[in-house]
Design an enzyme around this catalytic site. Sequence first.
Site, PDB file in Angstrom:
ATOM      1  N   ASP A  76       0.845  -0.916   0.013  1.00 20.32           N
ATOM      2  CA  ASP A  76      -0.198   0.054  -0.344  1.00 20.32           C
ATOM      3  C   ASP A  76       0.965   0.910  -0.199  1.00 20.32           C
ATOM      4  O   ASP A  76       1.950   0.978   0.881  1.00 20.32           O
ATOM      5  CB  ASP A  76      -1.212   0.202   1.087  1.00 20.32           C
ATOM      6  CG  ASP A  76      -2.221   0.707   0.732  1.00 20.32           C
ATOM      7  OD1 ASP A  76      -2.823   0.760   0.198  1.00 20.32           O
ATOM      8  OD2 ASP A  76      -1.986   2.156   1.821  1.00 20.32           O
ATOM      9  N   GLN A  77       0.456   2.591  -0.354  1.00 26.20           N
ATOM     10  CA  GLN A  77       1.013   3.621  -0.936  1.00 26.20           C
ATOM     11  C   GLN A  77      -0.117   5.112  -0.141  1.00 26.20           C
ATOM     12  O   GLN A  77      -1.172   4.988  -0.842  1.00 26.20           O
ATOM     13  CB  GLN A  77       1.708   3.653  -1.876  1.00 26.20           C
ATOM     14  CG  GLN A  77       2.388   5.112  -2.054  1.00 26.20           C
ATOM     15  CD  GLN A  77       2.844   4.875  -3.820  1.00 26.20           C
ATOM     16  OE1 GLN A  77       2.145   5.255  -4.365  1.00 26.20           O
ATOM     17  NE2 GLN A  77       4.109   5.267  -3.675  1.00 26.20           N
TER      18      GLN A  77
END
EC number: 3.6.1.9
Length: 199
Positions: A76-77
Amino acid sequence: MPQPLILASTSEIRAKMLSNAGVPHTTSGARIDEEMVKEALLAEQASPRDIADTLAEMKARKISDKTPGAIVLGCDQVLDHRGVLLSKPVDSHDALTQLQALRNDRHTLLSAAVICEDGKPVWRHVGVVRLRMHDVSDAYLQDYVARNWDSIRHAVGAYKLEEEGVRLFSRIDGDYFTVLGLPLLELLSYLALRGDLPR
């Protein structure tokens, strides 16, 4: 014998990075309500780093619980701009608003990766990159969004550095792969250490 790697994502760029690095893998999208989880974590005053890490772990766990014996990579970012987390734009107007907020300023991208085996996390890393955007005009940003909407609609911050979005930036401090959403060098080191990649 190396265990199969499953990328718990439908991200084309992450899959391409793994393929280009010679990492055999399959993909399986992990559906979670990211916005609901983010809101709950923000209510608990979780840091952007913890939010990215938690979301990556949730994705890896979801697929890992269904695939015993496999190593599952969740990613995830998040984008932190002066303490505010920006999400993927909901429409082209939101994309323009995000870019206007980021211009002539610094922001931070945090890319988390978590590997789970048999439903348990066995490795994690959060890469951090600091970026500074040029003081670009409203007219350029409007044209940029119009030209690139199909590509940037699924990108936090409404830009893709691997495409025309690179022209928006004056400085990038950190790893290019982390900007793309995967701390690849650290992941490759871990896979080699455990014997899943030859070195």
